[in-house]
Design an enzyme around this catalytic site. Structure first.
Site, short mmCIF file in Angstrom:
data_model
loop_
_atom_site.label_atom_id
_atom_site.label_comp_id
_atom_site.label_asym_id
_atom_site.label_seq_id
_atom_site.Cartn_x
_atom_site.Cartn_y
_atom_site.Cartn_z
CB SER A 196 -0.90 -0.01 1.24
OG SER A 196 -1.59 1.22 1.33
CG HIS A 201 -2.13 5.08 2.78
ND1 HIS A 201 -2.49 5.25 4.08
CD2 HIS A 201 -2.76 3.96 2.36
CE1 HIS A 201 -3.32 4.27 4.44
NE2 HIS A 201 -3.48 3.49 3.40
CB THR A 223 -8.42 5.50 -16.81
OG1 THR A 223 -9.24 5.25 -17.94
CG2 THR A 223 -7.30 6.46 -17.17
CB CYS A 251 -15.60 3.61 22.46
SG CYS A 251 -16.78 3.84 23.75
N1 PLP Z 1 -3.19 -4.61 5.32
C1 PLP Z 1 -2.67 -4.12 6.43
C2 PLP Z 1 -1.80 -4.98 7.29
C3 PLP Z 1 -2.92 -2.79 6.81
O1 PLP Z 1 -2.38 -2.30 7.92
C4 PLP Z 1 -3.73 -2.00 5.97
C5 PLP Z 1 -4.08 -0.61 6.35
O2 PLP Z 1 -4.16 -0.28 7.51
C6 PLP Z 1 -4.25 -2.56 4.79
C7 PLP Z 1 -3.96 -3.88 4.50
C8 PLP Z 1 -5.13 -1.78 3.87
O3 PLP Z 1 -4.41 -0.86 3.09
P1 PLP Z 1 -5.18 0.38 2.41
O4 PLP Z 1 -5.38 1.39 3.49
O5 PLP Z 1 -4.24 0.85 1.33
O6 PLP Z 1 -6.46 -0.14 1.87
#
Ligand code: PLP
Length: 394
Positions: free
Chosen positions: A206, A208, A244, A332
């Site tokens: 991922s 970000h 795209t 919570c």
């Molecule tokens: N897998 C794990 C271990 C994660 O920590 C996360 C996001 O917190 C994801 C998958 C999902 O990634 P995305 O936020 O890019 O969908």
């Protein structure tokens, strides 16, 4: 005179949730939001310059994990990559079997995909973990059946940071007709990863989480892997992910991957130094707490601690009032306080499950920030404990 409009200084220790975009990544993206706006499917000049940028990014991502560029498929997120890995593999290979093995502590994008596949007739085994959050490899070996087609074990857990025995699992599955997928979202950029050496067939990334932009991910798929798309359309990404391409996002992920590769060693050192400092500082000044996750075998930067007699959410909110951003495992809701399913699977006592805080340190954090957290936290815990009916004040 104080500047009333000055933004208060934030100490961001939630880098496992997301990271800030690296300035060099931002610089790399901007031209693709301005003049380089072509559609990579177009055969003219504008299209082809966008296409070239995607191919450069593919190389950059491949280099980070020891893969070849044609083994990288760009997606819209880590979540989408995980969905594609599970659903794409089992739908293509269902003639060979209907059994999947995963773990109880995966990210929801794996667990909920697996749950959905169960409704479609697939059988899923959810492996246990021990008190440190490490998967039981002996159980994995015992659970293999002739119908097993896929094993999906995360590289490192997002909550407690425990690194799984990926090398051993890869070694064990190497000669079997079973695909090995790992969700490496939390491990990429913090641990050296080589898909070849680790015998990984499919791996999730991922953007970000590694200082790239949000809304873009990648899936490494070993050449020769049989997999179906889950999104159908114009056939982009070698027919595996139509739509795209998110050119600025992909360019950003590529640049982030390049930086992650170039700075891996120094980043690991920096994150380990700050984590050790934070952990030591907290344990020195606050009683009745435990470290969650494996004491050594954990991703650099993750410090997950349970404080007895307090709610994680209260600690998180009080820290936020001091400008410190962290996260908690307990959520919570109006009716109940749901403890983390990860800590639950690790067999933590209830009193520890509710008071967990995840500090996730990133590249841009400093020693000074860690010092501030160490100074701020003891009073917060002390004040919250003073309000707790179960805390023995004597
Ligand atoms: N897998 C794990 C271990 C994660 O920590 C996360 C996001 O917190 C994801 C998958 C999902 O990634 P995305 O936020 O890019 O969908």
């Amino acid at each position: 005179m104080t500047d009333k409009n000055a933004t208060p200084k934030i100490i961001y220790l939630d880098n496992s949730a997301t990271t800030q975009v690296h300035p060099l990544v931002k610089d790399a993206i901007i031209p693709y939001l301005e003049n380089l706006y072509g559609n990579p499917s177009s055969l003219h000049t504008k299209g082809q310059e966008a296409k070239r940028a995607i191919e450069t990014a593919r190389k950059q991502v491949a280099t980070l994990i020891g893969a070849t560029p044609n083994e990288i498929t760009f997606t819209g997120s880590g979540t989408e990559s995980n969905n594609l890995a599970l659903k794409g593999i089992v739908s293509k290979n269902k003639n060979r079997g209907n059994h999947i093995i995963t773990t109880k502590i995966e990210h929801k994008s794996i667990l909920n995909s697996a749950k959905w596949l169960e409704t479609e007739g697939f059988k899923v085994t959810y492996l246990n973990v021990d008190k440190n959050g490490t998967v039981d490899i002996e159980q994995l070996k015992k659970e293999i059946r002739p119908e097993t087609i896929l094993v999906s074990v995360m590289f490192a857990n997002n909550e407690v940071g425990t690194i799984q025995p990926i090398k051993e699992i890869g070694e064990f599955l190497k000669d079997k007709d079973i695909y090995f997928h790992t969700d490496a979202v939390q491990a990429v950029g913090k641990i050296p990863i080589n898909t070849e050496e680790l015998n990984i067939d499919i791996l999730t990334i991922s953007s970000h989480k590694i200082h790239g932009p949000k809304g873009v991910g990648a899936l490494y798929i070993r050449n020769g892997t049989k997999i179906n798309p889950i999104i159908h359309g114009g056939g982009q990404e070698k027919e595996l992910r139509s739509g795209t391409e998110n050119v600025p996002g992909i360019v950003g992920l590529g640049k982030a991957a390049e930086i992650a590769k170039d700075t891996l060693e120094s980043n690991i050192k920096h994150l380990n130094m700050l984590s050790k400092k934070l952990e030591k500082g907290i344990f020195k000044s606050i009683p009745e707490l435990i470290l969650n996750g494996h004491p050594e075998n954990r991703i650099p930067g993750n410090v997950n601690i349970s404080f007895k007699y307090v709610e994680g959410e209260s600690v998180m909110l009080m820290l936020d009032c001091e400008g410190i951003c962290v996260s908690t495992g307990s959520a919570c809701t109006s009716k109940s306080l749901k403890p983390s399913y990860v800590l639950n699977a690790m067999g933590k006592e209830i009193v520890f499950m509710h008071g967990s805080i995840r500090f996730s340190i990133g590249t841009f954090n400093t020693e000074e920030e860690i010092d501030t957290v160490i100074k701020t936290l003891p009073t917060i815990i002390k004040n919250l404990r003073a309000l707790s009916p179960i805390y023995n004040k004597n």
